[in-house]
Design a protein around this motif. Structure first.
Motif, PDB file in Angstrom:
ATOM      1  N   LYS A  26       0.816  -1.213   0.000  1.00 27.33           N
ATOM      2  CA  LYS A  26       0.000   0.000   0.000  1.00 27.33           C
ATOM      3  C   LYS A  26       0.850   1.263   0.000  1.00 27.33           C
ATOM      4  N   GLY A  27       1.990   1.212  -0.685  1.00 30.51           N
ATOM      5  CA  GLY A  27       2.852   2.381  -0.787  1.00 30.51           C
ATOM      6  C   GLY A  27       3.775   2.590   0.399  1.00 30.51           C
ATOM      7  N   ILE A  28       3.784   1.664   1.345  1.00 34.08           N
ATOM      8  CA  ILE A  28       4.639   1.758   2.529  1.00 34.08           C
ATOM      9  C   ILE A  28       5.700   0.669   2.458  1.00 34.08           C
ATOM     10  N   ASP A  44       9.069   2.398   6.384  1.00 31.99           N
ATOM     11  CA  ASP A  44       9.434   3.647   5.705  1.00 31.99           C
ATOM     12  C   ASP A  44      10.708   4.257   6.269  1.00 31.99           C
ATOM     13  N   GLY A  45      11.672   3.417   6.603  1.00 35.18           N
ATOM     14  CA  GLY A  45      12.958   3.887   7.089  1.00 35.18           C
ATOM     15  C   GLY A  45      13.028   4.156   8.576  1.00 35.18           C
ATOM     16  N   ASP A  46      11.893   4.079   9.278  1.00 32.83           N
ATOM     17  CA  ASP A  46      11.861   4.306  10.720  1.00 32.83           C
ATOM     18  C   ASP A  46      11.855   2.970  11.445  1.00 32.83           C
ATOM     19  N   ARG A  47      12.669   2.862  12.473  1.00 33.82           N
ATOM     20  CA  ARG A  47      12.779   1.622  13.228  1.00 33.82           C
ATOM     21  C   ARG A  47      11.502   1.397  14.042  1.00 33.82           C
ATOM     22  N   PHE A  64       1.297  -3.401  11.441  1.00 33.23           N
ATOM     23  CA  PHE A  64       1.433  -1.962  11.581  1.00 33.23           C
ATOM     24  C   PHE A  64       0.864  -1.237  10.359  1.00 33.23           C
ATOM     25  N   VAL A  65       1.148  -1.757   9.173  1.00 34.48           N
ATOM     26  CA  VAL A  65       0.632  -1.138   7.950  1.00 34.48           C
ATOM     27  C   VAL A  65      -0.878  -1.218   7.917  1.00 34.48           C
ATOM     28  N   LYS A  66      -1.437  -2.345   8.328  1.00 31.56           N
ATOM     29  CA  LYS A  66      -2.909  -2.480   8.356  1.00 31.56           C
ATOM     30  C   LYS A  66      -3.535  -1.454   9.296  1.00 31.56           C
TER      31      LYS A  66
END
Length: 70
Positions: A26-28, A44-47, A64-66
């Motif tokens: 979904k773009g992430i 997205d680059g964040d831990r 997390f994305v959901k």
């Protein structure tokens, strides 16, 4: 004036260790790196967090994305 993303890049928060999982949903961007016997999830680059197994780290990133995208 510097933006937040420029400051973050300057700080050098690049993922450490060997990359074992890489997927875009979904773009992430979700990445899992193996560092010192543990698996670290980056969204997205964040831990996000550190997990014991690769499967657990992947599952946490997907969850997390959901929650984030709803």
């Amino acid at each position: 004036m510097k933006t937040f993303s420029q400051i973050r890049e300057f700080r050098g928060r690049a993922p450490k260790g060997k990359q074992v999982y890489d997927k875009k949903i979904k773009g992430i961007h979700i990445m899992v790196h193996k560092d010192q016997g543990k698996f670290v999830t980056y969204v997205d680059g964040d831990r996000l967090d550190v997990y014991r197994s690769q499967k657990e780290a992947e599952k946490a990133g997907l969850e997390f994305v959901k929650q984030y995208k709803g």
